[in-house]
Design a protein around this motif. Structure first.
Motif: not given
Length: 255
Positions: A193-197
């Motif tokens: 959801s946060s778009g972190r890799t």
């Protein structure tokens, strides 16, 4: 980058045994032999004396938020994750590090592997604990070795949410299937959801034995034999490093 281990005795109900200390010694010693990362242990006051002789760069004594329910044995680990403010990797004691080990700097979240959504009861538990307001996932972040470089809020928010989720199960029979539901599935939802890799560790640079306290005696005997041999290897390796560097002292202990 900081390497972290943790041990909670759940109010003194589960103090570390000799096998645990042997694994802790091997894990720390192998890390110090092959890297220059800072090493840190988080533990409680009742367990401190068992680890004090080991040469961690620092030891943090904590109450683990007062958590004493040993059925949810991963909650204290999640508490430790939630308190970090710099790049870190939390590892289990049953992990031995090899020459060439390094922690990636290019990923926001770091893990030893991604695993497929399981079948059976474990999958059912994950569906029960998932956050309906976050995206569903088919792969989950494994928490055996986990950390990150850019993770602000992720571990803290997941810890708080997990306390809320598990509150409904306190009167139930809690099995192992429940534990990855909030530590892994719920966390993966937050990461997506946060778009972190997510970056994987190179799995040829460490050994994770996956020791379980409820392992059968024969299985533990096998693990202990391997750990004894590797511990002896790293003691000798560390001694050679000390000689080359003009140092002395007892291996695995403070000089």
């Amino acid at each position: 980058m900081k390497i972290i281990w943790s041990y909670c005795s759940f109010g003194g109900k589960r103090l570390p045994d000799d096998f645990t200390i042997k694994m802790a010694t091997l894990s720390l010693l192998s890390m110090k032999c092959v890297t220059h990362y800072k090493t840190e242990l988080w533990t409680d006051a009742k367990s401190l004396e068992y680890f004090q002789h080991l040469n961690y760069n620092s030891i943090v004594v904590t109450r683990f938020d007062g958590w004493e329910d040993e059925r949810y044995w991963n909650i204290p680990k999640m508490f430790v994750y939630s308190k970090q403010e710099e790049p870190f990797l939390h590892v289990d004691f049953d992990t031995c590090f090899l020459i060439g080990f390094r922690v990636p700097t290019e990923g926001d979240v770091i893990t030893e592997k991604m695993r497929q959504l399981p079948d059976g009861r474990e999958r059912w538990c994950m569906m029960r604990f998932k956050d309906e307001n976050l995206p569903s996932v088919n792969e989950i972040i494994c928490s055996g070795l986990i950390g990150g470089n850019n993770y602000e809020g992720l571990f803290r928010d997941n810890y708080v949410a997990s306390l809320e989720k598990t509150a409904d199960t306190r009167d139930e029979v809690v099995t192992y299937d429940v534990l990855p539901s909030y530590e892994e599935y719920l966390f993966t939802q937050r990461v997506v959801s946060s778009g972190r890799t997510v970056q994987l560790l190179y799995n040829g640079s460490y050994l994770h034995f996956w020791c379980r306290r409820d392992a059968t005696l024969s299985k533990q005997d096998i693990y202990e034999a391997v750990i004894n041999e590797m511990l002896e290897f790293y003691k000798n390796y560390d001694l050679e490093l000390r000689r080359a560097d003009g140092r002395s002292g007892t291996v695995g202990h403070k000089d």
